[in-house]
Design a protein around this motif. Structure first.
Motif, PDB file in Angstrom:
ATOM      1  N   ALA A  86      49.479  31.492  39.263  1.00 42.33           N
ATOM      2  CA  ALA A  86      48.448  32.359  40.315  1.00 42.33           C
ATOM      3  C   ALA A  86      47.321  31.720  40.454  1.00 42.33           C
ATOM      4  O   ALA A  86      46.282  32.291  40.308  1.00 42.33           O
ATOM      5  CB  ALA A  86      48.501  33.583  39.444  1.00 42.33           C
ATOM      6  N   LEU A  87      47.147  30.270  40.746  1.00 42.06           N
ATOM      7  CA  LEU A  87      45.909  29.766  41.135  1.00 42.06           C
ATOM      8  C   LEU A  87      45.667  30.086  42.663  1.00 42.06           C
ATOM      9  O   LEU A  87      46.527  30.221  43.433  1.00 42.06           O
ATOM     10  CB  LEU A  87      46.054  28.095  41.053  1.00 42.06           C
ATOM     11  CG  LEU A  87      46.305  27.673  39.690  1.00 42.06           C
ATOM     12  CD1 LEU A  87      46.461  26.095  39.698  1.00 42.06           C
ATOM     13  CD2 LEU A  87      45.393  28.094  38.629  1.00 42.06           C
ATOM     14  N   TYR A  88      44.173  30.534  42.808  1.00 43.32           N
ATOM     15  CA  TYR A  88      43.917  30.583  44.294  1.00 43.32           C
ATOM     16  C   TYR A  88      43.935  29.385  45.036  1.00 43.32           C
ATOM     17  O   TYR A  88      43.166  28.558  45.076  1.00 43.32           O
ATOM     18  CB  TYR A  88      42.552  31.478  44.354  1.00 43.32           C
ATOM     19  CG  TYR A  88      42.271  32.477  43.234  1.00 43.32           C
ATOM     20  CD1 TYR A  88      43.093  33.412  43.037  1.00 43.32           C
ATOM     21  CD2 TYR A  88      41.201  32.312  42.097  1.00 43.32           C
ATOM     22  CE1 TYR A  88      42.943  34.404  42.040  1.00 43.32           C
ATOM     23  CE2 TYR A  88      41.102  33.267  41.231  1.00 43.32           C
ATOM     24  CZ  TYR A  88      41.863  34.338  41.196  1.00 43.32           C
ATOM     25  OH  TYR A  88      41.899  35.290  40.079  1.00 43.32           O
ATOM     26  N   PRO A  89      45.016  29.608  45.928  1.00 46.19           N
ATOM     27  CA  PRO A  89      45.274  28.268  46.724  1.00 46.19           C
ATOM     28  C   PRO A  89      44.056  27.899  47.710  1.00 46.19           C
ATOM     29  O   PRO A  89      44.253  26.643  48.102  1.00 46.19           O
ATOM     30  CB  PRO A  89      46.596  28.511  47.643  1.00 46.19           C
ATOM     31  CG  PRO A  89      46.570  29.953  47.712  1.00 46.19           C
ATOM     32  CD  PRO A  89      46.031  30.640  46.373  1.00 46.19           C
ATOM     33  N   HIS A  90      43.458  28.769  48.031  1.00 39.59           N
ATOM     34  CA  HIS A  90      42.136  28.344  49.074  1.00 39.59           C
ATOM     35  C   HIS A  90      41.075  28.130  48.292  1.00 39.59           C
ATOM     36  O   HIS A  90      40.126  27.794  48.949  1.00 39.59           O
ATOM     37  CB  HIS A  90      42.053  29.398  50.025  1.00 39.59           C
ATOM     38  CG  HIS A  90      41.641  30.951  49.325  1.00 39.59           C
ATOM     39  ND1 HIS A  90      42.549  31.518  48.394  1.00 39.59           N
ATOM     40  CD2 HIS A  90      40.530  31.589  49.463  1.00 39.59           C
ATOM     41  CE1 HIS A  90      41.853  32.618  47.944  1.00 39.59           C
ATOM     42  NE2 HIS A  90      41.012  32.608  48.387  1.00 39.59           N
ATOM     43  N   MET A  91      41.030  27.770  46.829  1.00 40.83           N
ATOM     44  CA  MET A  91      39.953  27.528  46.249  1.00 40.83           C
ATOM     45  C   MET A  91      40.109  26.247  45.424  1.00 40.83           C
ATOM     46  O   MET A  91      41.243  25.973  45.137  1.00 40.83           O
ATOM     47  CB  MET A  91      39.494  28.440  45.164  1.00 40.83           C
ATOM     48  CG  MET A  91      39.086  29.929  45.861  1.00 40.83           C
ATOM     49  SD  MET A  91      38.774  30.945  44.462  1.00 40.83           S
ATOM     50  CE  MET A  91      38.404  32.565  45.417  1.00 40.83           C
ATOM     51  N   ASN A  96      38.318  28.192  41.372  1.00 39.74           N
ATOM     52  CA  ASN A  96      39.181  29.101  40.328  1.00 39.74           C
ATOM     53  C   ASN A  96      38.721  29.409  39.137  1.00 39.74           C
ATOM     54  O   ASN A  96      39.042  30.382  38.767  1.00 39.74           O
ATOM     55  CB  ASN A  96      40.656  28.225  40.243  1.00 39.74           C
ATOM     56  CG  ASN A  96      41.577  28.499  41.387  1.00 39.74           C
ATOM     57  OD1 ASN A  96      42.323  29.392  41.234  1.00 39.74           O
ATOM     58  ND2 ASN A  96      41.885  27.593  42.225  1.00 39.74           N
ATOM     59  N   PHE A  99      35.601  31.783  39.523  1.00 40.46           N
ATOM     60  CA  PHE A  99      35.761  33.442  40.161  1.00 40.46           C
ATOM     61  C   PHE A  99      35.541  34.200  39.222  1.00 40.46           C
ATOM     62  O   PHE A  99      34.795  35.150  39.641  1.00 40.46           O
ATOM     63  CB  PHE A  99      37.199  33.092  40.664  1.00 40.46           C
ATOM     64  CG  PHE A  99      37.779  34.288  41.533  1.00 40.46           C
ATOM     65  CD1 PHE A  99      37.287  34.446  42.968  1.00 40.46           C
ATOM     66  CD2 PHE A  99      38.242  35.376  40.895  1.00 40.46           C
ATOM     67  CE1 PHE A  99      37.425  35.667  43.636  1.00 40.46           C
ATOM     68  CE2 PHE A  99      38.650  36.565  41.664  1.00 40.46           C
ATOM     69  CZ  PHE A  99      38.247  36.679  42.939  1.00 40.46           C
ATOM     70  N   PRO A 132      44.643  23.497  44.311  1.00 37.62           N
ATOM     71  CA  PRO A 132      45.934  23.728  43.801  1.00 37.62           C
ATOM     72  C   PRO A 132      46.966  22.996  44.195  1.00 37.62           C
ATOM     73  O   PRO A 132      47.692  22.245  43.664  1.00 37.62           O
ATOM     74  CB  PRO A 132      46.174  25.117  43.596  1.00 37.62           C
ATOM     75  CG  PRO A 132      44.747  25.695  43.764  1.00 37.62           C
ATOM     76  CD  PRO A 132      43.948  24.742  44.472  1.00 37.62           C
ATOM     77  N   GLY A 133      47.068  22.901  45.775  1.00 34.89           N
ATOM     78  CA  GLY A 133      48.086  22.344  46.619  1.00 34.89           C
ATOM     79  C   GLY A 133      48.253  20.723  46.070  1.00 34.89           C
ATOM     80  O   GLY A 133      49.215  20.081  46.287  1.00 34.89           O
TER      81      GLY A 133
END
Lengths: 363, 281
Positions: A86-91, A96, A99, A132-133
């Protein structure tokens, strides 16, 4: 920071379906607790209730003697690591981790200091500016743990965090989690259906099944003195052997007799046992392979599983029942051989029809 | 054997391309024709023999429609109405779509279906009751009233589309955000919306294009220059005894330009896979 957690008479329903029934549990500060059970037993729901992601229908949850079950998740002082990370993919990784700290209005300097410290502990300072990606599964797992560490929470909640990792990485991360617990001395609650994770990580295991707690105890207590037949069958690989038995209670310790005349003398006092029909339970390592005629029973080898340090041998008895026994790593036994089985009565267990367990008196 | 198989495949390919090219011509042909017409002199449009490619090119038609008619006013009204429609849809529809996607509440399914039912009735059937209602509340011949009317049939579409995009944003991310101290709304705005950004843009553009091109409601609900939009205005330019083809074509081309631009934007945004890396990939 650390905390004790008290769960009192908690109930939970999803619509008409009951998920948890009158569940109570005390978790001591600095303890590593593992909720273990098959899927659908309610363990994740219980964790999510502690986190505040599920409401509590009735009952109380308290952290450090302060009731928290009415507080929103962000106000409970806990951190959670999810199965999917559940990492925020846009950060970026840094964002992350920042946050949650930004949300409570922490100053930039403190946030940066904490992130750098966590990155150092987890050996990932070079990942901070990535998204994260761009990370591998193991790295994402680290970031997820890092995101929990920076919050310096009262308790860490882990929801099957290792199940998305491959076998080698899972073993390594397991070890790192144990080290992390020793280092941080925080209360940790870990949900898993993997008994190896439970046995290796836990101070105490909470075995759950069918909306209830079956047993709470140290890993070895759970393994050696399972409270119920479910626990006995669920913990340990391969699963414990169960054989229907009739008891002979004429002497001090009960003797179990199986349908084809085999009998095993247990170390369980006859006085404790009221009934005659029991399920006899014994772990594979307590069933030794001996030459035919020299053990309690004879059988034919069905399957061999060579694990290296020992060999698991699946033997079919005369009445068709299959028993798993254990032999040395380089066992000479082959499929189709006739072998003898020696049951270690001292380590056998008896289970009533309702599933309650009896064991030998503790030495 | 292999030779014949290859030949058969070539034949099939040719047939496929033939069909595709034919369909493309069918769709794009009128637009190209309109573009060509808009560049012709009036005398070259109505001729004895069909002239596809203009011999002389002129921009007079564009100048004429922009300076000698109320066209800029029409475009202005269309922009206002479209903007209002999209704003209302985004502001209310985003919340509704999120609620439909995330919460289980009584009547959820019925409400979702009800949204669709609105779209099952032909617009012609809705228009008279809608006109009566609009007149009752004094919103006939107002740009806001027209935007509201558009919202009534575009919002359901918007909500349904956006719900799909919200559904695909992992729920655990929101759980994580809530544990990190976000409220539900905060998690939606800061975590889910950025992830569903492409969907939001795509749905909004879809709504915008529909509002931009709408004709029937605009015809019925607007009476004066003050709120009339371009599709109605253009239609009203068709006189009883004269048909200014070149000017109309120029108006048409100008009107579809924003749509073409918007589509170009959607295409680019939709291709980006923003959720990559959110969960184990």
């Amino acid at each position: 920071m650390t905390a004790d957690i008290e769960i009192r008479n908690v109930n939970k329903h999803f619509g008409a379906m009951s998920v948890l029934e009158d569940l109570s549990l005390s978790i001591k500060a600095r303890e590593f607790i593992v909720f273990l059970g098959p899927s659908g037993c309610g363990k994740s729901t219980l964790l999510r209730m502690i986190a505040g992601l599920e409401t509590v229908d009735s009952g109380e949850i308290a952290i450090n003697r302060e009731r928290i079950d009415h507080l929103p998740p962000g106000k409970r002082g806990i951190a959670m690591v999810f199965q999917s990370y559940a990492l925020y993919p846009h950060m970026t990784v840094r964002d992350n981790m920042a946050f949650g700290l930004e949300n409570i209005g922490m100053s930039r300097e403190v946030i940066d200091a904490r992130i750098n410290e966590a990155a150092r502990i987890l050996e990932m300072p070079h990942l901070l500016e990535r998204k994260p990606g761009q990370l591998s599964g193991g790295q994402r797992q680290r970031v997820a743990i890092g995101r929990a560490i920076v919050k310096e929470p009262k308790a860490f909640l882990f929801d099957e965090p290792l199940s998305n990792l491959d076998a080698a990485l899972r073993t390594r991360t397991r070890l790192e989690l144990a080290q992390l617990h020793q280092r941080l001395q925080s209360t940790m609650i870990f949900v898993t259906h993997d008994q190896v994770e439970a046995m290796t990580l836990a101070d105490r295991i909470v075995v759950m099944n069918n909306r209830r707690i079956e047993q709470i105890g140290s890993p070895m207590e759970i393994y050696e003195r399972p409270a119920t037949k479910f626990v006995a069958g669920f913990v340990g690989a391969p699963a414990m052997n169960f054989i229907d038995a009739t008891l002979d209670r004429s002497s001090g310790n009960a003797t179990a007799r199986f349908s084809d005349g085999i009998s095993v003398r247990t170390a369980i006092s006859s006085d404790l046992l009221a009934d005659d029909k029991y399920s006899f339970g014994i772990r594979s390592e307590d069933v030794r392979i001996v030459p035919p005629g020299q053990g309690n029973a004879d059988g034919v080898v069905d399957v061999l599983e060579r694990l290296g340090e020992r060999t698991l041998i699946y033997i079919r008895l005369g009445d068709g029942q299959q028993i798993v026994g254990s032999d040395v790593g380089n066992s000479r036994v082959a499929v189709g051989h006739k072998v003898g089985l020696a049951f270690d009565g001292q380590k056998s267990h008896l289970f009533s029809a309702a599933g309650r367990a009896w064991h030998a008196r503790e030495a | 054997m292999i030779e014949s198989k290859r030949r058969r495949r070539t034949v099939a390919n040719i047939a496929t391309y033939f069909v595709l090219a034919g369909l493309s011509m069918f769709c794009i042909g009128p637009m190209i024709w309109m573009l060509l017409t808009s560049l012709k002199y009036e005398a070259d449009i109505v001729t004895q023999t069909m002239q596809y490619i203009p011999r002389r090119v002129t921009f007079d038609n564009y100048v004429a429609i922009w300076t000698q008619s109320g066209f800029p006013r029409l475009i202005g009204n269309s922009i206002t109405v479209t903007f209002l429609t999209v704003t209302i849809c985004v502001a209310t529809g985003t919340l509704a779509a999120y609620a439909f996607s995330r919460f289980a509440f009584r009547g959820r399914t019925q409400l979702m279906l009800g949204y669709l039912v609105v779209r099952m009735f032909p617009a012609v059937m809705m228009i008279i009751p809608l006109y009566v209602v609009m007149r009752g509340v004094g919103l006939v011949d107002s740009r806001f009233g027209l935007a509201l009317a558009y919202t009534s049939f575009l919002l359901p579409l918007f909500v349904w589309m956006l719900k799909g995009f919200f559904d695909s944003a992992p729920r655990e991310l929101e759980s994580a955000a809530r544990i990190d101290g976000s409220t539900r709304l905060g998690a939606m705005v800061r975590i889910v919306m950025p992830l569903a950004r492409n969907g939001l843009v795509a749905s909004s553009v879809f709504i915008a294009i529909a509002a931009w091109n709408e004709f029937l409601f605009a015809l019925m609900l607007t009476t004066g220059q003050g709120s009339r939009t371009w599709p109605v205005g253009l239609q009203l330019m068709v006189g009883e005894f004269q048909l200014p083809w070149g000017v109309l074509a120029a108006g048409g081309i100008l009107s579809i330009l924003p749509v073409v631009v918007l589509f170009a934007i959607v295409q680019r945004t939709m291709v980006q896979g923003l959720t990559a890396g959110a969960i184990k990939g």
